[in-house]
Design an enzyme around this catalytic site. Structure first.
Site, PDB file in Angstrom:
ATOM      1  N   SER A  14       0.809  -1.385   0.172  1.00 13.41           N
ATOM      2  CA  SER A  14       0.082   0.007   0.032  1.00 13.41           C
ATOM      3  C   SER A  14       0.834   1.170  -0.204  1.00 13.41           C
ATOM      4  CB  SER A  14      -0.973  -0.091   1.139  1.00 13.41           C
ATOM      5  OG  SER A  14      -1.904   1.064   1.294  1.00 13.41           O
ATOM      6  N   ASN A  15       0.389   2.481   0.391  1.00 19.20           N
ATOM      7  CA  ASN A  15       1.027   3.841   0.514  1.00 19.20           C
ATOM      8  C   ASN A  15       0.692   4.568   1.362  1.00 19.20           C
ATOM      9  OD1 ASN A  15      -1.037   5.403  -0.823  1.00 19.20           O
ATOM     10  ND2 ASN A  15      -0.864   4.154  -2.389  1.00 19.20           N
ATOM     11  N   GLU A  16       1.177   5.607   1.687  1.00 16.50           N
ATOM     12  CA  GLU A  16       0.979   6.742   2.785  1.00 16.50           C
ATOM     13  C   GLU A  16      -0.278   7.466   2.546  1.00 16.50           C
ATOM     14  OE1 GLU A  16       2.536   7.207   5.562  1.00 16.50           O
ATOM     15  OE2 GLU A  16       3.877   5.468   5.480  1.00 16.50           O
TER      16      GLU A  16
ATOM     17  N   ALA B  89      -4.593   7.411  -4.347  1.00 17.75           N
ATOM     18  CA  ALA B  89      -3.270   6.814  -4.740  1.00 17.75           C
ATOM     19  C   ALA B  89      -3.202   5.362  -4.887  1.00 17.75           C
ATOM     20  CB  ALA B  89      -2.593   7.110  -3.854  1.00 17.75           C
TER      21      ALA B  89
END
Ligand code: CTP
Length: 226
Positions: A38-40, A105
């Site tokens: 995943s991402n921030e 995102a």
């Protein structure tokens, strides 16, 4: 002048209510039942935009990845997990939408297969492991290709001077605008952005709250359809 004429002259032209689709937050691409890529992304920008758009009287559908954000009042929220889920939900809502803001995102890659059980170290038997990844659909590009008269706005998070890359993304994904920002926007309450338009428009908004940026983007959509 009769009272009714006075009333008509004094009244401002009502703004048309738009059907706006917004995606927000990250996606999760599961490797096994407990691990994921995943991402921030916090979802703050997309949620601020949904809040402002609904407050301005528009009909808002918000497709949200896994985030800890309260649902803004008057917004229809669809929670999703993976990029594939987000694509399906966005594609369905896009049919009825007049404007798309693709704030999410989206993970570009997902594991080629999700393991049924936990991925255990002993399965590899070495100090090095590899994970096969496959490309996720580019949601913005896919919806951009069939946008018709809809307004399509993408976001681009670029490190360094990203104007050239952002313009290239705008063309490749057939977006009308790209909102360019950098990694300091991630999770932050304030952000600096440059809004790049297909018509050559370039507008920089420095160190503004995401609520202020959201209002500017809502006005952009309203002007587009005025
Ligand atoms: N996007 C999307 N689907 C994807 C990847 C990105 O819809 N699978 C959208 C994002 O929501 C954003 C825009 O495309 O609005 C730009 O995202 P970005 O990650 O910057 O673009 P990429 O095409 O992934 O480019 P790169 O990773 O090479 O910078």
């Amino acid at each position: 002048m009769t009272p009714s004429t006075r009333q008509r002259r004094g009244r401002r032209k009502p703004k048309p209510s738009l059907r706006i689709l917004i995606t927000a937050g990250p996606t999760r691409e599961y490797v096994d039942p407990v691990r994921y890529l995943s991402n921030e992304s916090s979802g703050k920008m997309g949620f601020a935009l949904a809040e402002r758009a609904a407050r301005a009287g528009h009909e808002v559908t918000l497709v949200a990845g896994p985030v800890h954000q309260p649902t803004p009042s008057g917004v229809e929220r669809i929670d999703v997990v993976s990029a594939r889920d987000m694509y399906r939900a966005a594609r369905d809502a896009f049919r009825e939408a007049q404007a798309l803001f693709m704030c999410a995102a989206v993970a570009d890659w997902r594991p080629a297969r999700k393991r049924v059980g936990k991925w255990r170290k002993k399965e590899q038997g070495s100090e090095v492991a590899s994970l096969e990844l496959v490309r996720n659909t580019d949601i913005l590009a896919s919806l951009g290709r069939r946008k018709g008269s809809r307004l399509v706005v993408g976001f681009a998070l670029e490190t360094g001077n990203g104007v050239t890359r952002a313009l290239e993304k705008m063309r490749r994904k057939n977006a009308d605008y790209i909102v360019l920002n950098d990694e300091t926007a991630l999770g932050a309450d304030r952000s600096s952005v440059t809004i790049l338009g297909r018509d050559g428009q370039r507008r920089s908004l420095e160190n503004r709250s995401k609520a202020v940026l959201a209002s500017a983007l809502v006005r952009l959509a309203e002007k587009h359809f005025a």
